[in-house]
Design a protein around this motif. Sequence first.
Motif, PDB file in Angstrom:
ATOM      1  N   UNK A  25       0.863  -1.188   0.000  1.00  0.00           N
ATOM      2  CA  UNK A  25       0.000   0.000   0.000  1.00  0.00           C
ATOM      3  C   UNK A  25       0.895   1.232   0.000  1.00  0.00           C
ATOM      4  N   UNK A  26       0.675   2.132  -0.948  1.00  0.00           N
ATOM      5  CA  UNK A  26       1.359   3.426  -0.957  1.00  0.00           C
ATOM      6  C   UNK A  26       0.327   4.508  -0.691  1.00  0.00           C
ATOM      7  N   UNK A  27       0.546   5.282   0.352  1.00  0.00           N
ATOM      8  CA  UNK A  27      -0.344   6.399   0.667  1.00  0.00           C
ATOM      9  C   UNK A  27       0.222   7.625  -0.037  1.00  0.00           C
ATOM     10  N   UNK A  28      -0.375   7.982  -1.181  1.00  0.00           N
ATOM     11  CA  UNK A  28       0.102   9.098  -1.981  1.00  0.00           C
ATOM     12  C   UNK A  28      -0.467  10.417  -1.483  1.00  0.00           C
ATOM     13  N   UNK A  45       8.289  -3.190   0.638  1.00  0.00           N
ATOM     14  CA  UNK A  45       7.735  -2.300   1.652  1.00  0.00           C
ATOM     15  C   UNK A  45       6.271  -2.681   1.827  1.00  0.00           C
ATOM     16  N   UNK A  46       5.881  -3.080   3.010  1.00  0.00           N
ATOM     17  CA  UNK A  46       4.488  -3.446   3.216  1.00  0.00           C
ATOM     18  C   UNK A  46       3.549  -2.282   2.978  1.00  0.00           C
ATOM     19  N   UNK A  47       3.845  -1.162   3.638  1.00  0.00           N
ATOM     20  CA  UNK A  47       3.045   0.059   3.473  1.00  0.00           C
ATOM     21  C   UNK A  47       3.980   1.247   3.566  1.00  0.00           C
ATOM     22  N   UNK A  48       3.855   2.176   2.618  1.00  0.00           N
ATOM     23  CA  UNK A  48       4.665   3.392   2.624  1.00  0.00           C
ATOM     24  C   UNK A  48       3.746   4.598   2.713  1.00  0.00           C
ATOM     25  N   UNK A  49       3.836   5.317   3.834  1.00  0.00           N
ATOM     26  CA  UNK A  49       3.071   6.549   4.007  1.00  0.00           C
ATOM     27  C   UNK A  49       3.931   7.672   3.431  1.00  0.00           C
ATOM     28  N   UNK A  71       6.133  -1.265   7.846  1.00  0.00           N
ATOM     29  CA  UNK A  71       5.516   0.059   7.730  1.00  0.00           C
ATOM     30  C   UNK A  71       6.615   1.098   7.608  1.00  0.00           C
ATOM     31  N   UNK A  72       6.631   1.835   6.498  1.00  0.00           N
ATOM     32  CA  UNK A  72       7.571   2.940   6.295  1.00  0.00           C
ATOM     33  C   UNK A  72       6.807   4.250   6.304  1.00  0.00           C
ATOM     34  N   UNK A  73       7.355   5.247   6.978  1.00  0.00           N
ATOM     35  CA  UNK A  73       6.782   6.589   6.954  1.00  0.00           C
ATOM     36  C   UNK A  73       7.850   7.507   6.377  1.00  0.00           C
ATOM     37  N   UNK A  74       7.607   7.979   5.140  1.00  0.00           N
ATOM     38  CA  UNK A  74       8.607   8.760   4.418  1.00  0.00           C
ATOM     39  C   UNK A  74       8.138  10.189   4.149  1.00  0.00           C
ATOM     40  N   UNK A  75       7.106  10.626   4.882  1.00  0.00           N
ATOM     41  CA  UNK A  75       6.620  12.001   4.796  1.00  0.00           C
ATOM     42  C   UNK A  75       6.218  12.433   6.199  1.00  0.00           C
ATOM     43  N   UNK A  76       5.964  13.724   6.373  1.00  0.00           N
ATOM     44  CA  UNK A  76       5.656  14.274   7.704  1.00  0.00           C
ATOM     45  C   UNK A  76       4.222  13.932   8.095  1.00  0.00           C
TER      46      UNK A  76
END
Length: 194
Positions: A25-28, A45-49, A71-76
């Motif tokens: 899942x990519x949260x765009x 990557x399971x999920x990238x925010x 779970x990756x968080x790559x934005x604020x």
Amino acid sequence: NAPGANVAIRGFTIKAVTPGSGVGITVTDVGTLLLENMVIDGWSDGMNVASASKVSVSDSIFRNNTGQAGLSVTAAANVSVVKSTFENNLRGIRLDAATAVISVSRSSLTGNTNGVSLLAAGVLAFDRCLIANNSNVGIFANTAGAIVRLSGSSVTGNPTGVNVGAGVVESFGTSGIRGNTTNISGALTAVALQ
């Protein structure tokens, strides 16, 4: 990708066709994302925010995501995780965006390479979590500006329990960091309960 919208995804198993590749899942862009009762298995990557959104994850499993993290968080973003499991990933959770905030409660991070890695100056709070039997580090906070807050959690069975280094790990004195080969690399910051 639903700018400003409230989105709920529940009850799915999302499994990679080619293990170790792609993103589940990519949260765009979204206003609020609710992820409930999910299994995300076998991706890079399971999920990238990847947007400054609000994301809530509950009762979900992230496993066998071997390229980056469960779970990756790559934005604020502002991410909360409740009653979820991160197992057999490269990292259970990866925070890689300045000012990102992740709160994790009643969850387990076990059998990963690193339980959690803070690679940027964000904040990650654990309450009543198990961080155990990861093959490298339970909590990696060796990044300037990174802050981890520990409350009522257990860090055990890791080669290094907590690697503080250039970051800050605040402990409310209610967590157990024992039974690791090296319990703490660096120094914790004691914080009084309010």
